[in-house]
Design a protein around this motif. Sequence first.
Motif, PDB file in Angstrom:
ATOM      1  N   SER A  78       0.839  -1.190   0.000  1.00 15.70           N
ATOM      2  CA  SER A  78       0.000   0.000   0.000  1.00 15.70           C
ATOM      3  C   SER A  78       0.877   1.244   0.000  1.00 15.70           C
ATOM      4  O   SER A  78       1.995   1.229   0.524  1.00 15.70           O
ATOM      5  N   MET A  79       0.367   2.316  -0.574  1.00 12.27           N
ATOM      6  CA  MET A  79       1.086   3.580  -0.608  1.00 12.27           C
ATOM      7  C   MET A  79       0.107   4.710  -0.333  1.00 12.27           C
ATOM      8  O   MET A  79      -0.998   4.737  -0.886  1.00 12.27           O
ATOM      9  N   PHE A  80       0.509   5.613   0.536  1.00 17.64           N
ATOM     10  CA  PHE A  80      -0.276   6.814   0.829  1.00 17.64           C
ATOM     11  C   PHE A  80       0.577   8.035   0.504  1.00 17.64           C
ATOM     12  O   PHE A  80       1.783   8.043   0.745  1.00 17.64           O
ATOM     13  N   PHE A  81      -0.058   9.073  -0.030  1.00 22.56           N
ATOM     14  CA  PHE A  81       0.603  10.365  -0.179  1.00 22.56           C
ATOM     15  C   PHE A  81      -0.283  11.391   0.503  1.00 22.56           C
ATOM     16  O   PHE A  81      -1.468  11.502   0.173  1.00 22.56           O
ATOM     17  N   VAL A  82       0.268  12.124   1.474  1.00 22.82           N
ATOM     18  CA  VAL A  82      -0.541  13.087   2.217  1.00 22.82           C
ATOM     19  C   VAL A  82       0.052  14.486   2.091  1.00 22.82           C
ATOM     20  O   VAL A  82       1.263  14.683   2.127  1.00 22.82           O
ATOM     21  N   LEU A  83      -0.846  15.447   1.908  1.00 22.22           N
ATOM     22  CA  LEU A  83      -0.497  16.860   1.845  1.00 22.22           C
ATOM     23  C   LEU A  83      -1.371  17.622   2.838  1.00 22.22           C
ATOM     24  O   LEU A  83      -2.577  17.369   2.912  1.00 22.22           O
ATOM     25  N   PRO A  84      -0.795  18.557   3.596  1.00 19.58           N
ATOM     26  CA  PRO A  84      -1.631  19.431   4.426  1.00 19.58           C
ATOM     27  C   PRO A  84      -2.659  20.144   3.550  1.00 19.58           C
ATOM     28  O   PRO A  84      -2.393  20.433   2.381  1.00 19.58           O
ATOM     29  N   ILE A  85      -3.825  20.429   4.111  1.00 16.80           N
ATOM     30  CA  ILE A  85      -4.909  21.032   3.335  1.00 16.80           C
ATOM     31  C   ILE A  85      -4.463  22.326   2.653  1.00 16.80           C
ATOM     32  O   ILE A  85      -4.755  22.560   1.474  1.00 16.80           O
ATOM     33  N   ASP A  86      -3.757  23.189   3.371  1.00 22.41           N
ATOM     34  CA  ASP A  86      -3.322  24.463   2.778  1.00 22.41           C
ATOM     35  C   ASP A  86      -2.430  24.227   1.566  1.00 22.41           C
ATOM     36  O   ASP A  86      -2.565  24.905   0.541  1.00 22.41           O
ATOM     37  N   SER A  87      -1.513  23.264   1.681  1.00 23.65           N
ATOM     38  CA  SER A  87      -0.615  22.962   0.569  1.00 23.65           C
ATOM     39  C   SER A  87      -1.369  22.352  -0.599  1.00 23.65           C
ATOM     40  O   SER A  87      -1.119  22.685  -1.758  1.00 23.65           O
ATOM     41  N   VAL A 171       8.978   5.984   5.152  1.00 21.63           N
ATOM     42  CA  VAL A 171       8.503   7.326   4.823  1.00 21.63           C
ATOM     43  C   VAL A 171       9.437   7.958   3.794  1.00 21.63           C
ATOM     44  O   VAL A 171      10.648   8.028   4.015  1.00 21.63           O
ATOM     45  N   ILE A 172       8.872   8.388   2.681  1.00 15.92           N
ATOM     46  CA  ILE A 172       9.626   9.068   1.631  1.00 15.92           C
ATOM     47  C   ILE A 172       9.199  10.531   1.641  1.00 15.92           C
ATOM     48  O   ILE A 172       8.115  10.886   1.170  1.00 15.92           O
ATOM     49  N   ASP A 173      10.041  11.386   2.244  1.00 15.85           N
ATOM     50  CA  ASP A 173       9.744  12.818   2.241  1.00 15.85           C
ATOM     51  C   ASP A 173       9.822  13.336   0.810  1.00 15.85           C
ATOM     52  O   ASP A 173      10.726  12.968   0.051  1.00 15.85           O
ATOM     53  N   THR A 174       8.878  14.191   0.432  1.00 19.03           N
ATOM     54  CA  THR A 174       8.814  14.705  -0.937  1.00 19.03           C
ATOM     55  C   THR A 174       8.595  16.209  -0.914  1.00 19.03           C
ATOM     56  O   THR A 174       7.670  16.688  -0.265  1.00 19.03           O
ATOM     57  N   ARG A 175       9.461  16.942  -1.601  1.00 19.10           N
ATOM     58  CA  ARG A 175       9.333  18.399  -1.674  1.00 19.10           C
ATOM     59  C   ARG A 175       9.112  18.801  -3.128  1.00 19.10           C
ATOM     60  O   ARG A 175       9.878  18.431  -4.016  1.00 19.10           O
ATOM     61  N   SER A 185       8.452  28.812  -4.454  1.00 20.29           N
ATOM     62  CA  SER A 185       7.649  28.340  -3.335  1.00 20.29           C
ATOM     63  C   SER A 185       7.714  26.820  -3.321  1.00 20.29           C
ATOM     64  O   SER A 185       7.981  26.187  -4.341  1.00 20.29           O
ATOM     65  N   SER A 186       7.488  26.244  -2.158  1.00 18.92           N
ATOM     66  CA  SER A 186       7.607  24.795  -2.049  1.00 18.92           C
ATOM     67  C   SER A 186       6.435  24.215  -1.273  1.00 18.92           C
ATOM     68  O   SER A 186       5.805  24.889  -0.459  1.00 18.92           O
ATOM     69  N   VAL A 187       6.150  22.962  -1.573  1.00 19.15           N
ATOM     70  CA  VAL A 187       5.112  22.197  -0.894  1.00 19.15           C
ATOM     71  C   VAL A 187       5.752  20.905  -0.411  1.00 19.15           C
ATOM     72  O   VAL A 187       6.404  20.205  -1.191  1.00 19.15           O
ATOM     73  N   ASP A 188       5.606  20.591   0.868  1.00 20.74           N
ATOM     74  CA  ASP A 188       6.170  19.373   1.437  1.00 20.74           C
ATOM     75  C   ASP A 188       5.066  18.357   1.691  1.00 20.74           C
ATOM     76  O   ASP A 188       4.044  18.680   2.308  1.00 20.74           O
ATOM     77  N   GLY A 189       5.285  17.152   1.218  1.00 15.26           N
ATOM     78  CA  GLY A 189       4.357  16.066   1.464  1.00 15.26           C
ATOM     79  C   GLY A 189       5.114  14.822   1.875  1.00 15.26           C
ATOM     80  O   GLY A 189       6.357  14.815   1.941  1.00 15.26           O
ATOM     81  N   HIS A 190       4.388  13.765   2.159  1.00 16.84           N
ATOM     82  CA  HIS A 190       5.014  12.518   2.589  1.00 16.84           C
ATOM     83  C   HIS A 190       4.369  11.343   1.871  1.00 16.84           C
ATOM     84  O   HIS A 190       3.142  11.258   1.771  1.00 16.84           O
ATOM     85  N   PHE A 191       5.215  10.446   1.374  1.00 20.28           N
ATOM     86  CA  PHE A 191       4.767   9.139   0.937  1.00 20.28           C
ATOM     87  C   PHE A 191       4.963   8.172   2.088  1.00 20.28           C
ATOM     88  O   PHE A 191       6.030   8.123   2.694  1.00 20.28           O
ATOM     89  N   PHE A 192       3.939   7.403   2.406  1.00 16.38           N
ATOM     90  CA  PHE A 192       4.050   6.318   3.362  1.00 16.38           C
ATOM     91  C   PHE A 192       3.976   5.015   2.565  1.00 16.38           C
ATOM     92  O   PHE A 192       2.953   4.725   1.940  1.00 16.38           O
ATOM     93  N   LEU A 193       5.065   4.253   2.573  1.00 16.60           N
ATOM     94  CA  LEU A 193       5.159   3.027   1.797  1.00 16.60           C
ATOM     95  C   LEU A 193       5.064   1.829   2.732  1.00 16.60           C
ATOM     96  O   LEU A 193       5.856   1.700   3.668  1.00 16.60           O
TER      97      LEU A 193
END
Length: 210
Positions: A78-87, A171-175, A185-193
């Motif tokens: 399974s893989m999840f990618f999450v972004l804060p709502i504002d981002s 956890v795969i940090d993704t910018r 500008s940048s947006v930070d999200g996370h992949f959970f593998l």
Amino acid sequence: MKSDYQITDMHLDVLKEIGNIGAAHAATSLSQLLDRKIDMLVPKVSLVSFDEMFDLAGGAERIVAGIFLRIQGDLSGSMFFVLPIDSANKFIRRLIVDETFDFSAVPIPEMGISAMQELGNILSGSYLAALSDFTGLKVHPTVPSLSVDMVGAIVSFGLIEVSHYSDEVIVIDTRIEEEDEDGNSSVDGHFFLLPDPESYITIFRSLGVL
């Protein structure tokens, strides 16, 4: 981990290298989609506990836009990618050229949902293509589903299965960095593998680092 198989720093370094190649491919696709320069990088790949995973995402009760998909083929998981709502709002507003779009709206406008799912397709497809190229394994994602909810609610059902054999997540940090009229500008999200148990061994055996 509860299983007999242990992930080492060397394994995480290999996953980071694969992640950066996938991020470069995703950046090219996003640049074409948005018609502006996009850069992506993977600052860090880590193995964390479930509690640490929630902390990385801002806490189990933080509201996020989350994309979930299954990995199929020679590997499964399974893989999840999450972004804060504002981002997520910021990125999708640029993508659909609608400054009024808001994931907090009820119901969420279909165009925004489709755009977020397309982002999930691009990111997951790029990462899995890089993994496939490195390993020679055939892997592909299912159609991503989108949820806007608390982090804990989004990933909890994925953790129920994995918790039987592991108490940690990759956890795969993704910018995502883009150039706009105000500069960068940048947006930070996370992949959970969350690979299924047998897939850990398959991945690293194919990479020659078992």
